[in-house]
Write a protein that holds these residues in place. Sequence first.
Motif, PDB file in Angstrom:
ATOM      1  N   ARG A   1       1.278  -1.401  -0.086  1.00 31.27           N
ATOM      2  CA  ARG A   1       0.178  -0.144  -0.197  1.00 31.27           C
ATOM      3  C   ARG A   1       0.685   1.272  -0.077  1.00 31.27           C
ATOM      4  O   ARG A   1       1.545   1.593   0.713  1.00 31.27           O
ATOM      5  N   LEU A   2       0.888   1.474  -1.359  1.00 38.24           N
ATOM      6  CA  LEU A   2       2.002   2.750  -1.562  1.00 38.24           C
ATOM      7  C   LEU A   2       0.700   4.090  -1.238  1.00 38.24           C
ATOM      8  O   LEU A   2       0.228   4.589  -1.500  1.00 38.24           O
ATOM      9  N   LEU A   3       2.260   4.968  -0.712  1.00 41.07           N
ATOM     10  CA  LEU A   3       1.310   6.762  -0.049  1.00 41.07           C
ATOM     11  C   LEU A   3       2.497   7.141  -0.544  1.00 41.07           C
ATOM     12  O   LEU A   3       3.524   7.404  -0.188  1.00 41.07           O
ATOM     13  N   ASN A   4       2.319   8.305  -1.130  1.00 42.80           N
ATOM     14  CA  ASN A   4       3.267   9.311  -1.610  1.00 42.80           C
ATOM     15  C   ASN A   4       2.602  10.846  -0.633  1.00 42.80           C
ATOM     16  O   ASN A   4       2.403  11.438  -0.725  1.00 42.80           O
ATOM     17  N   ALA A   5       3.632  10.418   0.786  1.00 37.31           N
ATOM     18  CA  ALA A   5       3.943  11.201   1.838  1.00 37.31           C
ATOM     19  C   ALA A   5       4.738  12.992   1.502  1.00 37.31           C
ATOM     20  O   ALA A   5       4.177  13.451   2.522  1.00 37.31           O
ATOM     21  N   GLY A   6       5.640  12.695   0.980  1.00 34.29           N
ATOM     22  CA  GLY A   6       6.561  13.820   0.330  1.00 34.29           C
ATOM     23  C   GLY A   6       5.553  15.414  -0.082  1.00 34.29           C
ATOM     24  O   GLY A   6       4.675  15.465  -0.591  1.00 34.29           O
ATOM     25  N   ASN A   7       6.241  16.407   0.404  1.00 38.45           N
ATOM     26  CA  ASN A   7       5.721  17.246  -0.046  1.00 38.45           C
ATOM     27  C   ASN A   7       6.138  17.479  -1.552  1.00 38.45           C
ATOM     28  O   ASN A   7       4.941  18.583  -1.634  1.00 38.45           O
ATOM     29  N   ALA A   8       6.639  17.006  -2.136  1.00 39.74           N
ATOM     30  CA  ALA A   8       6.322  17.999  -3.322  1.00 39.74           C
ATOM     31  C   ALA A   8       6.847  16.885  -4.726  1.00 39.74           C
ATOM     32  O   ALA A   8       6.335  17.405  -5.599  1.00 39.74           O
ATOM     33  N   ARG A   9       7.311  16.046  -4.381  1.00 38.20           N
ATOM     34  CA  ARG A   9       8.136  15.202  -5.464  1.00 38.20           C
ATOM     35  C   ARG A   9       7.139  14.218  -6.255  1.00 38.20           C
ATOM     36  O   ARG A   9       6.383  13.537  -5.247  1.00 38.20           O
ATOM     37  N   THR A  10       6.682  14.169  -7.290  1.00 37.62           N
ATOM     38  CA  THR A  10       5.985  13.112  -7.844  1.00 37.62           C
ATOM     39  C   THR A  10       7.234  11.862  -8.198  1.00 37.62           C
ATOM     40  O   THR A  10       8.149  12.099  -8.814  1.00 37.62           O
ATOM     41  N   LEU A  11       6.681  10.792  -8.075  1.00 36.46           N
ATOM     42  CA  LEU A  11       7.489   9.550  -7.749  1.00 36.46           C
ATOM     43  C   LEU A  11       6.839   8.642  -8.977  1.00 36.46           C
ATOM     44  O   LEU A  11       6.234   8.736  -9.628  1.00 36.46           O
ATOM     45  N   ASN A  12       8.090   8.379  -9.900  1.00 33.03           N
ATOM     46  CA  ASN A  12       7.710   7.228 -11.258  1.00 33.03           C
ATOM     47  C   ASN A  12       7.904   5.623 -10.724  1.00 33.03           C
ATOM     48  O   ASN A  12       9.408   5.299 -11.169  1.00 33.03           O
ATOM     49  N   LEU A  13       7.140   5.470 -10.432  1.00 32.28           N
ATOM     50  CA  LEU A  13       7.545   3.515  -9.486  1.00 32.28           C
ATOM     51  C   LEU A  13       7.545   2.534 -10.766  1.00 32.28           C
ATOM     52  O   LEU A  13       6.366   2.164 -11.314  1.00 32.28           O
ATOM     53  N   VAL A  14       9.160   1.985  -9.833  1.00 32.22           N
ATOM     54  CA  VAL A  14       9.068   0.473 -11.048  1.00 32.22           C
ATOM     55  C   VAL A  14       9.823  -0.345 -10.380  1.00 32.22           C
ATOM     56  O   VAL A  14      10.076   0.065  -9.157  1.00 32.22           O
ATOM     57  N   PHE A  15      10.173  -1.605 -10.591  1.00 32.50           N
ATOM     58  CA  PHE A  15      10.958  -2.625 -10.403  1.00 32.50           C
ATOM     59  C   PHE A  15      11.747  -2.196 -10.828  1.00 32.50           C
ATOM     60  O   PHE A  15      12.076  -2.064 -12.394  1.00 32.50           O
ATOM     61  N   ALA A  16      13.570  -2.253 -10.374  1.00 33.25           N
ATOM     62  CA  ALA A  16      14.825  -2.023 -10.975  1.00 33.25           C
ATOM     63  C   ALA A  16      14.739  -3.095 -11.594  1.00 33.25           C
ATOM     64  O   ALA A  16      15.580  -2.679 -13.155  1.00 33.25           O
TER      65      ALA A  16
ATOM     66  N   ARG B   1       9.691 -14.245  -5.841  1.00 34.69           N
ATOM     67  CA  ARG B   1      10.446 -15.769  -5.839  1.00 34.69           C
ATOM     68  C   ARG B   1      11.613 -15.832  -5.123  1.00 34.69           C
ATOM     69  O   ARG B   1      11.563 -14.705  -4.350  1.00 34.69           O
ATOM     70  N   PRO B   2      11.732 -17.393  -4.391  1.00 41.25           N
ATOM     71  CA  PRO B   2      12.259 -17.723  -3.413  1.00 41.25           C
ATOM     72  C   PRO B   2      13.874 -16.974  -2.824  1.00 41.25           C
ATOM     73  O   PRO B   2      14.406 -16.945  -3.882  1.00 41.25           O
ATOM     74  N   GLY B   3      14.640 -16.771  -2.180  1.00 38.47           N
ATOM     75  CA  GLY B   3      15.521 -16.332  -1.743  1.00 38.47           C
ATOM     76  C   GLY B   3      15.729 -14.793  -2.651  1.00 38.47           C
ATOM     77  O   GLY B   3      16.929 -14.116  -2.587  1.00 38.47           O
ATOM     78  N   GLU B   4      15.525 -14.531  -4.005  1.00 38.22           N
ATOM     79  CA  GLU B   4      15.151 -13.027  -4.634  1.00 38.22           C
ATOM     80  C   GLU B   4      15.758 -11.039  -3.512  1.00 38.22           C
ATOM     81  O   GLU B   4      15.243 -11.532  -3.045  1.00 38.22           O
ATOM     82  N   ARG B   5      16.291 -10.951  -4.693  1.00 39.72           N
ATOM     83  CA  ARG B   5      16.073  -9.297  -3.731  1.00 39.72           C
ATOM     84  C   ARG B   5      15.550  -8.460  -4.679  1.00 39.72           C
ATOM     85  O   ARG B   5      15.577  -8.836  -6.350  1.00 39.72           O
ATOM     86  N   ALA B   6      14.429  -8.017  -4.865  1.00 38.59           N
ATOM     87  CA  ALA B   6      13.401  -6.706  -5.985  1.00 38.59           C
ATOM     88  C   ALA B   6      13.750  -5.308  -5.267  1.00 38.59           C
ATOM     89  O   ALA B   6      14.185  -5.348  -3.631  1.00 38.59           O
ATOM     90  N   VAL B   7      14.190  -3.800  -6.037  1.00 38.64           N
ATOM     91  CA  VAL B   7      13.784  -2.839  -5.764  1.00 38.64           C
ATOM     92  C   VAL B   7      13.222  -2.131  -6.403  1.00 38.64           C
ATOM     93  O   VAL B   7      13.146  -1.964  -7.462  1.00 38.64           O
ATOM     94  N   LEU B   8      12.401  -1.439  -5.570  1.00 39.62           N
ATOM     95  CA  LEU B   8      11.377  -0.828  -5.596  1.00 39.62           C
ATOM     96  C   LEU B   8      12.203   1.071  -5.977  1.00 39.62           C
ATOM     97  O   LEU B   8      13.025   0.789  -5.133  1.00 39.62           O
ATOM     98  N   ARG B   9      11.851   0.917  -7.290  1.00 44.48           N
ATOM     99  CA  ARG B   9      12.796   2.417  -7.584  1.00 44.48           C
ATOM    100  C   ARG B   9      11.836   2.844  -8.150  1.00 44.48           C
ATOM    101  O   ARG B   9      10.810   3.616  -8.897  1.00 44.48           O
ATOM    102  N   SER B  10      12.253   4.314  -7.796  1.00 46.84           N
ATOM    103  CA  SER B  10      11.813   6.123  -8.735  1.00 46.84           C
ATOM    104  C   SER B  10      12.171   6.693 -10.155  1.00 46.84           C
ATOM    105  O   SER B  10      14.093   6.305  -9.547  1.00 46.84           O
ATOM    106  N   GLU B  11      12.076   6.477 -10.897  1.00 48.04           N
ATOM    107  CA  GLU B  11      12.920   6.466 -12.422  1.00 48.04           C
ATOM    108  C   GLU B  11      12.259   7.693 -12.714  1.00 48.04           C
ATOM    109  O   GLU B  11      11.157   8.995 -11.910  1.00 48.04           O
ATOM    110  N   ARG B  12      13.695   9.482 -13.045  1.00 50.69           N
ATOM    111  CA  ARG B  12      13.142  10.170 -13.945  1.00 50.69           C
ATOM    112  C   ARG B  12      11.511  10.077 -14.311  1.00 50.69           C
ATOM    113  O   ARG B  12      10.830   9.218 -15.221  1.00 50.69           O
TER     114      ARG B  12
END
Length: 495
Positions: free
Chosen positions: A246-261, A300-311
């Motif tokens: 459950r994602l909330l952008n609680a920043g003051n000004a920044r717009t996020l462009n969310l992706v997985f790496a 998937r078992p054992g993996e790492r996934a990174v949530l990122r904000s792209e330009r």
Amino acid sequence: MRWKLVVGIVGGVALLCCGGAGAAIGTAWTRADTDTVGAVDFRNAVRVPPLATSRTDGDGRRVFDLTARAGRHDFGGRTATTWGFDGAYLGPTLRAKRGERVVVNVRNELAETTTVHWHGMHLPAVMDGGPHQVVTPGETWSPTWRIDQPAATLWYHPHLHGATADHVYRGLAGLFLIDDDTAPGLPARYGVDDVPLVLQDKSFDGDGLDNGGAFLSDVGVLGDEMLVNGVRAPYLDVRTELVRLRLLNAGNARTLNLVFADARPFDLVATDGGLLDRPHRLTGLLLSPGERAEVVVRVRPGERAVLRSERPDRHPDGFQGRFQGGSDRFDILQVRAAGTLEPSPPLPAAFGPVDLPDPAQAVRTRTFDLSGTRINGANMDLGRIDVAATRGTTEIWEVRNRDGSPHNFHVHDVQVRVIDPVSPALSGRKDTVFATPGQVLRLAVRFDGPADPNVPYMYHCHVLRHEDNGMMGQFVVVEPGQRPGTPPRARHDHD
Ligand code: C2O
Ligand code: CU
């Protein structure tokens, strides 16, 4: 961050009096670009905001207590003076069911006046917690209402006119989850496979959070790192195949462009005001300040996934866009999957119809031009009612971004239908909608009341500096034929 300020001052002086302006702006330009991709070591376990405790009073109402106060918060390798609800930073997650009546005793133990607004909540204007419902130091304000809307991820935060950006930036914000009797078949174990992520960009400065705002930026403060639930460099341990975020952008000004790496797809299942018609498979999601989204991601078992904000790809380019965060990238959160994962049931193919206003029923169209710090050429005036809408009617609100700044548009009390633009992320119930420069939003808005000709709800840009500087207006809901009245005079001792 402090030396950014120095660059700012030097640049400003240079601009004013000598020929070094080009060099100073050049330096600021280089520094304005923030990129943390690959540079975050994800060493801190993310905390999950605690669920608020509650009790039932003699009238069967669910009662919460919430105290705003100052404190010191450990962000993970950095401690700062902050504000929070019931703790030093952020607040507990309030949770109630559709049909329940709730009371929240909001106590202000800060040294200054604040308010607490229930963002996304359908409720009487006098309970809304906007700039007219101030809570002075030492005072307790106890709004009460009946939860009357579908399951959703809502949030709460201060809304004192002229001070909202400051109060939110210091840490006053929390989630308010609404449940209902529909069983959507989604992961639903809080903190296990249903995890709230409060996303905020912050900068630290000495002993505190740097609230200065960026040089040459008209949007206010843009942080140089991303926090999740008040934790720096965070990771999240998961042990199920599917995880609902459950994602909330609680920043003051920044717009996020969310992706997985790794560009993995995820399913968008809900937006601001509740579930979509069905899961929508996406690889990226724009989230502007104030917006929420619920996504389900498979690991998937054992993996790492990174949530990122792209330009943000639809963000303004060039000089101004750069100073509005338009060229920034962030690594946000590392998801760490256990070696063995509990199986998750598959997502349902559909969730059913979404309760949205019907544009065919619209009785009128209004336009809202956003430019500078004004809406339709006017700055916010607490004594002026800008719009009177009739209870039970639907209107088309055409919101036009008329300048080079990113804005968004948030309407209190209601969840709108976005007629235009069309996209999966805008197909459900929305209370906050992003507008790039030049963009026109067409929204269908239904006013379900209750009517109160005197107490206004707000509509505004949720870039908090814009809001504080006046990009906000007031609407009342009236009975058919009723005339708007006079707003209560807000006691605002913080102007
Ligand atoms: Cu999230 Cu008028 O506010
Ligand atoms: Cu704005």
